[in-house]
Design a protein around this motif. Structure first.
Motif, PDB file in Angstrom:
ATOM      1  N   LEU A   2      65.284  -8.446  26.502  1.00  0.00           N
ATOM      2  CA  LEU A   2      65.196  -9.576  25.594  1.00  0.00           C
ATOM      3  C   LEU A   2      63.804  -9.640  25.012  1.00  0.00           C
ATOM      4  O   LEU A   2      62.814  -9.467  25.717  1.00  0.00           O
ATOM      5  CB  LEU A   2      65.510 -10.869  26.341  1.00  0.00           C
ATOM      6  CG  LEU A   2      65.542 -12.154  25.517  1.00  0.00           C
ATOM      7  CD1 LEU A   2      66.638 -12.079  24.474  1.00  0.00           C
ATOM      8  CD2 LEU A   2      65.772 -13.353  26.407  1.00  0.00           C
ATOM      9  N   THR A  12      66.324  -8.907  20.434  1.00  0.00           N
ATOM     10  CA  THR A  12      66.555  -8.095  21.619  1.00  0.00           C
ATOM     11  C   THR A  12      66.026  -6.679  21.414  1.00  0.00           C
ATOM     12  O   THR A  12      66.001  -6.166  20.295  1.00  0.00           O
ATOM     13  CB  THR A  12      68.055  -8.013  21.950  1.00  0.00           C
ATOM     14  OG1 THR A  12      68.743  -7.335  20.890  1.00  0.00           O
ATOM     15  CG2 THR A  12      68.657  -9.403  22.131  1.00  0.00           C
ATOM     16  N   SER A  14      66.185  -2.526  22.611  1.00  0.00           N
ATOM     17  CA  SER A  14      67.178  -1.575  23.120  1.00  0.00           C
ATOM     18  C   SER A  14      66.670  -0.749  24.292  1.00  0.00           C
ATOM     19  O   SER A  14      67.447  -0.082  24.972  1.00  0.00           O
ATOM     20  CB  SER A  14      67.639  -0.640  21.996  1.00  0.00           C
ATOM     21  OG  SER A  14      66.534  -0.056  21.338  1.00  0.00           O
ATOM     22  N   TYR A  26      70.179 -12.116  17.416  1.00  0.00           N
ATOM     23  CA  TYR A  26      71.257 -13.080  17.632  1.00  0.00           C
ATOM     24  C   TYR A  26      70.894 -14.361  16.898  1.00  0.00           C
ATOM     25  O   TYR A  26      69.835 -14.948  17.134  1.00  0.00           O
ATOM     26  CB  TYR A  26      71.435 -13.360  19.124  1.00  0.00           C
ATOM     27  CG  TYR A  26      72.341 -14.538  19.406  1.00  0.00           C
ATOM     28  CD1 TYR A  26      73.710 -14.468  19.134  1.00  0.00           C
ATOM     29  CD2 TYR A  26      71.832 -15.721  19.923  1.00  0.00           C
ATOM     30  CE1 TYR A  26      74.537 -15.555  19.377  1.00  0.00           C
ATOM     31  CE2 TYR A  26      72.645 -16.808  20.168  1.00  0.00           C
ATOM     32  CZ  TYR A  26      73.997 -16.721  19.899  1.00  0.00           C
ATOM     33  OH  TYR A  26      74.815 -17.805  20.130  1.00  0.00           O
ATOM     34  N   TYR A  33      75.734 -11.818  16.359  1.00  0.00           N
ATOM     35  CA  TYR A  33      74.752 -10.852  16.847  1.00  0.00           C
ATOM     36  C   TYR A  33      74.817  -9.564  16.053  1.00  0.00           C
ATOM     37  O   TYR A  33      75.896  -8.995  15.848  1.00  0.00           O
ATOM     38  CB  TYR A  33      75.006 -10.547  18.326  1.00  0.00           C
ATOM     39  CG  TYR A  33      74.040  -9.544  18.914  1.00  0.00           C
ATOM     40  CD1 TYR A  33      72.675  -9.798  18.940  1.00  0.00           C
ATOM     41  CD2 TYR A  33      74.497  -8.346  19.445  1.00  0.00           C
ATOM     42  CE1 TYR A  33      71.782  -8.882  19.484  1.00  0.00           C
ATOM     43  CE2 TYR A  33      73.608  -7.423  19.994  1.00  0.00           C
ATOM     44  CZ  TYR A  33      72.255  -7.698  20.005  1.00  0.00           C
ATOM     45  OH  TYR A  33      71.381  -6.791  20.535  1.00  0.00           O
ATOM     46  N   PRO A  35      73.268  -5.933  16.472  1.00  0.00           N
ATOM     47  CA  PRO A  35      72.490  -5.088  17.382  1.00  0.00           C
ATOM     48  C   PRO A  35      71.532  -4.143  16.673  1.00  0.00           C
ATOM     49  O   PRO A  35      70.627  -3.587  17.304  1.00  0.00           O
ATOM     50  CB  PRO A  35      73.563  -4.319  18.142  1.00  0.00           C
ATOM     51  CG  PRO A  35      74.727  -4.272  17.208  1.00  0.00           C
ATOM     52  CD  PRO A  35      74.699  -5.567  16.461  1.00  0.00           C
ATOM     53  N   PRO A 226      69.767  -9.071  35.684  1.00  0.00           N
ATOM     54  CA  PRO A 226      69.018  -9.735  34.609  1.00  0.00           C
ATOM     55  C   PRO A 226      67.664  -9.081  34.381  1.00  0.00           C
ATOM     56  O   PRO A 226      66.961  -8.741  35.339  1.00  0.00           O
ATOM     57  CB  PRO A 226      68.872 -11.175  35.104  1.00  0.00           C
ATOM     58  CG  PRO A 226      68.984 -11.076  36.592  1.00  0.00           C
ATOM     59  CD  PRO A 226      69.937  -9.942  36.849  1.00  0.00           C
ATOM     60  N   GLY A 228      65.780  -9.307  30.629  1.00  0.00           N
ATOM     61  CA  GLY A 228      65.012 -10.019  29.613  1.00  0.00           C
ATOM     62  C   GLY A 228      65.145 -11.516  29.780  1.00  0.00           C
ATOM     63  O   GLY A 228      66.174 -12.026  30.237  1.00  0.00           O
ATOM     64  N   TYR A 239      67.138 -18.103  27.563  1.00  0.00           N
ATOM     65  CA  TYR A 239      68.008 -16.974  27.209  1.00  0.00           C
ATOM     66  C   TYR A 239      67.714 -15.801  28.145  1.00  0.00           C
ATOM     67  O   TYR A 239      66.559 -15.496  28.429  1.00  0.00           O
ATOM     68  CB  TYR A 239      67.780 -16.549  25.759  1.00  0.00           C
ATOM     69  CG  TYR A 239      68.259 -17.602  24.776  1.00  0.00           C
ATOM     70  CD1 TYR A 239      69.582 -17.597  24.316  1.00  0.00           C
ATOM     71  CD2 TYR A 239      67.398 -18.597  24.314  1.00  0.00           C
ATOM     72  CE1 TYR A 239      70.029 -18.566  23.443  1.00  0.00           C
ATOM     73  CE2 TYR A 239      67.841 -19.562  23.421  1.00  0.00           C
ATOM     74  CZ  TYR A 239      69.153 -19.542  22.995  1.00  0.00           C
ATOM     75  OH  TYR A 239      69.592 -20.509  22.128  1.00  0.00           O
ATOM     76  N   THR A 241      68.974 -11.693  29.125  1.00  0.00           N
ATOM     77  CA  THR A 241      69.801 -10.506  28.910  1.00  0.00           C
ATOM     78  C   THR A 241      70.081  -9.860  30.251  1.00  0.00           C
ATOM     79  O   THR A 241      69.218  -9.772  31.110  1.00  0.00           O
ATOM     80  CB  THR A 241      69.114  -9.485  27.984  1.00  0.00           C
ATOM     81  OG1 THR A 241      67.817  -9.185  28.493  1.00  0.00           O
ATOM     82  CG2 THR A 241      69.010 -10.021  26.573  1.00  0.00           C
ATOM     83  N   ASP A 242      71.327  -9.447  30.415  1.00  0.00           N
ATOM     84  CA  ASP A 242      71.793  -8.900  31.687  1.00  0.00           C
ATOM     85  C   ASP A 242      72.180  -7.440  31.482  1.00  0.00           C
ATOM     86  O   ASP A 242      73.129  -7.121  30.767  1.00  0.00           O
ATOM     87  CB  ASP A 242      73.008  -9.713  32.154  1.00  0.00           C
ATOM     88  CG  ASP A 242      73.327  -9.504  33.613  1.00  0.00           C
ATOM     89  OD1 ASP A 242      72.989  -8.418  34.142  1.00  0.00           O
ATOM     90  OD2 ASP A 242      73.920 -10.403  34.225  1.00  0.00           O
ATOM     91  N   VAL A 243      71.416  -6.537  32.108  1.00  0.00           N
ATOM     92  CA  VAL A 243      71.661  -5.115  31.945  1.00  0.00           C
ATOM     93  C   VAL A 243      72.995  -4.728  32.559  1.00  0.00           C
ATOM     94  O   VAL A 243      73.700  -3.872  32.042  1.00  0.00           O
ATOM     95  CB  VAL A 243      70.510  -4.305  32.588  1.00  0.00           C
ATOM     96  CG1 VAL A 243      70.775  -2.810  32.471  1.00  0.00           C
ATOM     97  CG2 VAL A 243      69.195  -4.653  31.908  1.00  0.00           C
TER      98      VAL A 243
END
Length: 243
Positions: A2, A12, A14, A26, A33, A35, A226, A228, A239, A241-243
């Protein structure tokens, strides 16, 4: 991972070592969203908003830092020669701080770089105490907080000295500081949790338990890994981000 939450957009990254060349966006208002919002990066790890219309991005794979102008979508390199640049934070004086994680199969990183508002790059900290530092944030006192090897360090803003603060017992992917409660919120991938560390150094589980994906109240929500983490500008929404 994130990046940042800026003008109701969540950006986000990559990631490094996977051939990532793009950052995503997003839109909070539209709940949509994209990407591939912007291309041309090299293993982007972290993103920070800067001044009125810039995003600053760390490029892990080629050791550079990029600046993306959101007004005209122009992209340029603002720093090079870094050693696995990863975490990023900006202070109130518009100085940018970058952690150097190192290369995946090479030497571990030990440095924090600084980019001044004029664009000059310098080594801010070079310490053997830092072993593959990544997560970095800044607290309400203007102190940099750096994660390294399951420990948190503080940097005295007056003389740039590095001081050990807390032994965590777990690793951190990324972390964010919340001024409303003077606390750090940290994504701990292998632990499947979001941890909270207040300004006294007291550690608690904020959300997460066993591995899984589960929406709901923070007490029962579950994460897989998790990584980010970022707050909205109001600090009322977190917020992850979950890998």
């Amino acid at each position: 991972g994130l990046g940042d939450v800026y003008k109701r957009q969540v950006y986000t990254s990559s990631g490094g070592l996977v051939g990532g060349v793009q950052i995503g966006k997003y839109d909070i208002n539209l709940n949509s969203y994209n990407p591939n919002f912007a291309l041309g990066f090299s293993g982007p790890i972290n993103i920070a908003s800067y001044r009125d219309s810039l995003l600053i991005v760390t490029n892990f794979d080629n050791g550079t830092v990029s600046s993306l102008n959101l007004n005209n979508n122009s992209l340029r390199i603002i720093a090079s020669g870094l050693h696995g640049p990863a975490g990023i934070v900006v202070d109130t004086f518009e100085n940018i701080y970058i952690t150097n994680w190192g290369t995946y199969q090479g030497l571990a990183g030990h440095r924090i770089h600084k980019i001044s508002p004029s664009g000059s790059l310098s080594v801010y900290i070079d310490s053997s105490a830092l072993i593959r530092p990544q997560a970095i944030t800044i607290n309400h006192l203007g102190e940099l907080i750096i994660h390294s090897n399951q420990n948190l360090y503080k940097v005295n803003p007056l003389d740039s000295t590095l001081q050990h603060w807390i032994a965590l017992g777990f690793g951190i992917g990324n972390m964010a500081f919340r001024n409303k409660d003077s606390s750090i919120y940290a994504a701990t991938g292998p632990n499947r949790k979001i941890m909270k560390i207040n300004d006294q150094g007291i550690i608690s589980t904020y959300s997460g338990s066993s591995q899984g994906f589960q929406d709901g109240p923070i007490g029962i929500a579950k994460f897989n890994s998790p990584l980010g983490i970022a707050f909205s500008s109001s600090e009322d929404t977190l917020y992850v981000t979950d890998v």
